[in-house]
Design a protein around this motif. Structure first.
Motif, PDB file in Angstrom:
ATOM      1  N   ALA A 238       0.847  -1.192   0.000  1.00 21.70           N
ATOM      2  CA  ALA A 238       0.000   0.000   0.000  1.00 21.70           C
ATOM      3  C   ALA A 238       0.880   1.238   0.000  1.00 21.70           C
ATOM      4  CB  ALA A 238      -0.919   0.016   1.228  1.00 21.70           C
ATOM      5  N   THR A 239       0.316   2.359  -0.427  1.00 16.93           N
ATOM      6  CA  THR A 239       1.041   3.626  -0.411  1.00 16.93           C
ATOM      7  C   THR A 239       0.925   4.276   0.971  1.00 16.93           C
ATOM      8  OG1 THR A 239      -0.880   4.939  -1.077  1.00 16.93           O
ATOM      9  CG2 THR A 239       0.448   3.959  -2.840  1.00 16.93           C
ATOM     10  N   THR A 240       1.698   5.337   1.171  1.00 18.78           N
ATOM     11  CA  THR A 240       1.610   6.052   2.446  1.00 18.78           C
ATOM     12  C   THR A 240       0.208   6.612   2.657  1.00 18.78           C
ATOM     13  OG1 THR A 240       2.397   8.106   1.430  1.00 18.78           O
ATOM     14  CG2 THR A 240       4.050   6.663   2.442  1.00 18.78           C
ATOM     15  N   GLU A 241      -0.408   7.106   1.589  1.00 19.22           N
ATOM     16  CA  GLU A 241      -1.773   7.650   1.702  1.00 19.22           C
ATOM     17  C   GLU A 241      -2.772   6.559   2.076  1.00 19.22           C
ATOM     18  OE1 GLU A 241      -2.601  11.019  -1.404  1.00 19.22           O
ATOM     19  OE2 GLU A 241      -1.223   9.579  -2.312  1.00 19.22           O
ATOM     20  N   GLU A 242      -2.596   5.368   1.511  1.00 18.60           N
ATOM     21  CA  GLU A 242      -3.514   4.263   1.814  1.00 18.60           C
ATOM     22  C   GLU A 242      -3.342   3.772   3.249  1.00 18.60           C
ATOM     23  OE1 GLU A 242      -3.881   2.496  -2.751  1.00 18.60           O
ATOM     24  OE2 GLU A 242      -2.295   1.791  -1.412  1.00 18.60           O
ATOM     25  N   VAL A 243      -2.103   3.753   3.727  1.00 21.08           N
ATOM     26  CA  VAL A 243      -1.867   3.371   5.128  1.00 21.08           C
ATOM     27  C   VAL A 243      -2.536   4.380   6.061  1.00 21.08           C
ATOM     28  CG1 VAL A 243      -0.114   3.133   6.921  1.00 21.08           C
ATOM     29  CG2 VAL A 243       0.267   2.109   4.672  1.00 21.08           C
ATOM     30  N   ASP A 244      -2.366   5.667   5.770  1.00 24.93           N
ATOM     31  CA  ASP A 244      -3.004   6.702   6.589  1.00 24.93           C
ATOM     32  C   ASP A 244      -4.521   6.543   6.588  1.00 24.93           C
ATOM     33  OD1 ASP A 244      -0.615   7.807   7.327  1.00 24.93           O
ATOM     34  OD2 ASP A 244      -0.697   9.489   5.941  1.00 24.93           O
ATOM     35  N   ALA A 245      -5.079   6.279   5.405  1.00 25.85           N
ATOM     36  CA  ALA A 245      -6.538   6.114   5.300  1.00 25.85           C
ATOM     37  C   ALA A 245      -7.018   4.919   6.114  1.00 25.85           C
ATOM     38  CB  ALA A 245      -6.943   5.958   3.835  1.00 25.85           C
ATOM     39  N   ALA A 246      -6.223   3.846   6.130  1.00 28.34           N
ATOM     40  CA  ALA A 246      -6.603   2.651   6.888  1.00 28.34           C
ATOM     41  C   ALA A 246      -6.741   2.963   8.382  1.00 28.34           C
ATOM     42  CB  ALA A 246      -5.562   1.540   6.679  1.00 28.34           C
ATOM     43  N   ILE A 247      -5.908   3.870   8.876  1.00 35.27           N
ATOM     44  CA  ILE A 247      -5.988   4.263  10.289  1.00 35.27           C
ATOM     45  C   ILE A 247      -7.088   5.293  10.511  1.00 35.27           C
ATOM     46  CG2 ILE A 247      -4.754   5.353  12.198  1.00 35.27           C
ATOM     47  CD1 ILE A 247      -3.834   2.514  11.563  1.00 35.27           C
ATOM     48  N   ILE A 248      -7.136   6.309   9.656  1.00 36.91           N
ATOM     49  CA  ILE A 248      -8.102   7.409   9.832  1.00 36.91           C
ATOM     50  C   ILE A 248      -9.536   6.898   9.844  1.00 36.91           C
ATOM     51  CG2 ILE A 248      -9.076   9.479   8.743  1.00 36.91           C
ATOM     52  CD1 ILE A 248      -6.233  10.027   7.654  1.00 36.91           C
ATOM     53  N   TYR A 249      -9.870   6.042   8.886  1.00 31.28           N
ATOM     54  CA  TYR A 249     -11.264   5.609   8.724  1.00 31.28           C
ATOM     55  C   TYR A 249     -11.562   4.259   9.365  1.00 31.28           C
ATOM     56  CZ  TYR A 249     -11.148   9.423   5.415  1.00 31.28           C
ATOM     57  OH  TYR A 249     -10.988  10.669   4.842  1.00 31.28           O
ATOM     58  N   GLY A 250     -10.547   3.651   9.992  1.00 35.85           N
ATOM     59  CA  GLY A 250     -10.747   2.361  10.640  1.00 35.85           C
ATOM     60  C   GLY A 250     -10.382   2.413  12.104  1.00 35.85           C
ATOM     61  N   ALA A 251      -9.213   1.869  12.412  1.00 33.79           N
ATOM     62  CA  ALA A 251      -8.800   1.723  13.812  1.00 33.79           C
ATOM     63  C   ALA A 251      -8.745   3.051  14.557  1.00 33.79           C
ATOM     64  CB  ALA A 251      -7.436   1.036  13.871  1.00 33.79           C
ATOM     65  N   GLY A 252      -8.276   4.095  13.891  1.00 33.37           N
ATOM     66  CA  GLY A 252      -8.104   5.380  14.565  1.00 33.37           C
ATOM     67  C   GLY A 252      -9.384   5.935  15.164  1.00 33.37           C
ATOM     68  N   LEU A 253     -10.481   5.760  14.462  1.00 37.62           N
ATOM     69  CA  LEU A 253     -11.761   6.260  14.980  1.00 37.62           C
ATOM     70  C   LEU A 253     -12.144   5.549  16.272  1.00 37.62           C
ATOM     71  CD1 LEU A 253     -13.812   6.564  11.671  1.00 37.62           C
ATOM     72  CD2 LEU A 253     -13.019   8.443  13.119  1.00 37.62           C
ATOM     73  N   ARG A 254     -11.886   4.259  16.348  1.00 36.48           N
ATOM     74  CA  ARG A 254     -12.237   3.501  17.549  1.00 36.48           C
ATOM     75  C   ARG A 254     -11.249   3.790  18.683  1.00 36.48           C
ATOM     76  NH1 ARG A 254     -12.933  -2.483  14.963  1.00 36.48           N
ATOM     77  NH2 ARG A 254     -10.728  -2.080  14.612  1.00 36.48           N
ATOM     78  N   TRP A 255      -9.956   3.868  18.346  1.00 33.14           N
ATOM     79  CA  TRP A 255      -8.939   4.067  19.366  1.00 33.14           C
ATOM     80  C   TRP A 255      -9.095   5.401  20.087  1.00 33.14           C
ATOM     81  CZ3 TRP A 255      -4.222   2.293  15.967  1.00 33.14           C
ATOM     82  CH2 TRP A 255      -4.247   0.895  15.879  1.00 33.14           C
ATOM     83  N   ALA A 256      -9.644   6.397  19.427  1.00 32.96           N
ATOM     84  CA  ALA A 256      -9.815   7.701  20.069  1.00 32.96           C
ATOM     85  C   ALA A 256     -10.737   7.609  21.274  1.00 32.96           C
ATOM     86  CB  ALA A 256     -10.366   8.713  19.071  1.00 32.96           C
ATOM     87  N   GLN A 257     -11.616   6.610  21.275  1.00 30.01           N
ATOM     88  CA  GLN A 257     -12.535   6.467  22.400  1.00 30.01           C
ATOM     89  C   GLN A 257     -12.147   5.332  23.332  1.00 30.01           C
ATOM     90  OE1 GLN A 257     -16.499   5.211  21.517  1.00 30.01           O
ATOM     91  NE2 GLN A 257     -17.318   5.880  23.493  1.00 30.01           N
ATOM     92  N   MET A 258     -11.727   4.197  22.772  1.00 31.54           N
ATOM     93  CA  MET A 258     -11.624   2.993  23.593  1.00 31.54           C
ATOM     94  C   MET A 258     -10.246   2.366  23.716  1.00 31.54           C
ATOM     95  SD  MET A 258     -15.126   0.961  22.741  1.00 31.54           S
ATOM     96  CE  MET A 258     -16.708   1.646  23.251  1.00 31.54           C
ATOM     97  N   GLY A 259      -9.367   2.558  22.768  1.00 27.57           N
ATOM     98  CA  GLY A 259      -8.087   1.871  22.843  1.00 27.57           C
ATOM     99  C   GLY A 259      -8.202   0.432  22.367  1.00 27.57           C
ATOM    100  N   PRO A 260      -7.061  -0.266  22.170  1.00 29.65           N
ATOM    101  CA  PRO A 260      -7.092  -1.600  21.556  1.00 29.65           C
ATOM    102  C   PRO A 260      -7.759  -2.677  22.404  1.00 29.65           C
ATOM    103  CG  PRO A 260      -4.880  -1.066  22.316  1.00 29.65           C
ATOM    104  CD  PRO A 260      -5.685   0.186  22.439  1.00 29.65           C
ATOM    105  N   PHE A 261      -7.552  -2.676  23.713  1.00 30.72           N
ATOM    106  CA  PHE A 261      -8.119  -3.749  24.530  1.00 30.72           C
ATOM    107  C   PHE A 261      -9.641  -3.665  24.595  1.00 30.72           C
ATOM    108  CE2 PHE A 261      -3.746  -4.020  26.171  1.00 30.72           C
ATOM    109  CZ  PHE A 261      -3.559  -5.392  26.067  1.00 30.72           C
ATOM    110  N   MET A 262     -10.178  -2.472  24.825  1.00 26.44           N
ATOM    111  CA  MET A 262     -11.630  -2.349  24.897  1.00 26.44           C
ATOM    112  C   MET A 262     -12.260  -2.561  23.518  1.00 26.44           C
ATOM    113  SD  MET A 262     -14.071  -2.083  26.975  1.00 26.44           S
ATOM    114  CE  MET A 262     -13.117  -1.630  28.438  1.00 26.44           C
TER     115      MET A 262
END
Length: 330
Positions: free
Chosen positions: A211-235
């Motif tokens: 993947a490109t750098t932009e695609e990696v960023d998008a994977a976090i922004i629209y996926g894990a990052g949205l959840r991590w802002a509230q709950m973190g990985p364990f929750m």
């Protein structure tokens, strides 16, 4: 930020990006702040940086009496630290430089002062070796931008007194921060070790042409990052386990951890990989300058912090209800 009857004074040694963030954070909490930096033009750069951060502090809410006029700059460490209750060191991330500066701070600080280093990777036991009073030293590692992100990792060394950690925890809370006390020192502390693991994997994905750098960023922004802002990985994984939570999650998906999905070591940082990362980052930024991107990030963080606090005002109960055990008693 809550006002208190007595706000401690703070001294900031080193006024780069992190130092400026600390200054804005403490000023907004109503502190008197004295800063020092030997670099040429440091005072002018510092004041510009604090002024740029100030509107965001105003949006977050200022303590009673908070003012830019409570900032003083001096050319000497001695003058900067002699009256401060909290001293925050932010010099370059080199062990020899930090140890020398911290020894100088320790020599001139008042007896009841807390001395803290913003180091992102060096252990406190290493940094306190040249101090005559190592019991009052700890690591207090923040995150950029310090004036907005509330997490600060507190780590004591082998000579640090528990009362030093407790006092530091109270001071940082008064500054509107979320102290996370780490009982066992390790290089990189906690948050940076987690971020470095993700960063290494991101470099592998780009280097391997996945993947490109932009695609990696998008994977976090629209996926894990949205959840991590509230709950973190364990929750997050606890919820992924359905009604049985983490118990089912580990039973169902635990064996997959043995699959070779991730790579533990970073790839060799070749010139080709560096250019891929640089070009991809510049392409992702588009016509926006770094200053414009910083402004956009800050506006986003102000809104995001309000949302996080609305849904989870105390995201880490251990930050407020941890056991007060004298694990660092010299």
């Amino acid at each position: 930020m809550r006002a208190t009857n007595q706000q401690p004074s703070a001294a900031i040694v080193g006024t780069g990006v992190i130092g400026v963030g600390w200054i804005a954070r403490f000023l907004a909490a109503g502190y008197d702040v004295t800063a020092t930096d030997m670099a040429e033009g440091a005072e002018a750069r510092m004041r510009r940086g604090v002024e740029q951060a100030w509107p965001y502090m105003q949006q977050r809410g200022l303590a009673e009496g908070a003012s830019l006029d409570r900032l003083t700059f001096t050319d000497t460490v001695k003058e900067a630290v002699s009256k401060a209750e909290l001293i925050q060191e932010n010099v370059p991330e080199r062990e020899d430089i930090k140890r020398k500066v911290l020894a100088d701070i320790d020599e001139h600080a008042r007896a009841d002062a807390v001395i803290a280093s913003s180091t992102s990777g060096i252990t406190p036991s290493t940094l306190q070796q040249d101090c005559r009073h190592p019991e009052r030293f700890l690591v207090a590692h923040p995150f950029h931008p310090v004036y907005l992100l509330p997490l600060v990792e507190l780590v004591g060394g082998t000579s640090t007194l528990q009362q030093t950690i407790d006092k530091a925890e109270d001071i940082y809370k008064q500054a509107g921060m979320k102290p996370l006390v780490i009982e066992k020192e390790v290089e990189g502390h906690v948050a940076d070790r987690l971020m470095e693991a993700l960063w290494r994997e991101a470099l592998h994905i780009v280097n391997d042409g996945i993947a490109t750098t932009e695609e990696v960023d998008a994977a976090i922004i629209y996926g894990a990052g949205l959840r991590w802002a509230q709950m973190g990985p364990f929750m997050t994984f606890h919820l992924a386990g359905g009604e049985q939570g983490m118990r089912h999650m580990l039973h169902q998906f635990g064996p997959a951890l043995k699959l070779p999905w991730t790579k533990l070591e970073a790839p060799e940082l070749t010139e080709e990989l560096k250019e891929q990362v640089i070009e991809g980052s510049e392409k992702g930024a588009g016509p926006q300058t770094v200053a414009e991107l910083e402004q956009q990030r800050n506006e986003f963080l102000v809104k995001l912090l309000d949302l996080v606090e609305e849904y989870w005002p105390e995201p880490q109960t251990i930050m407020n209800n941890r056991k007060k055990e004298p694990t660092h008693d010299g």
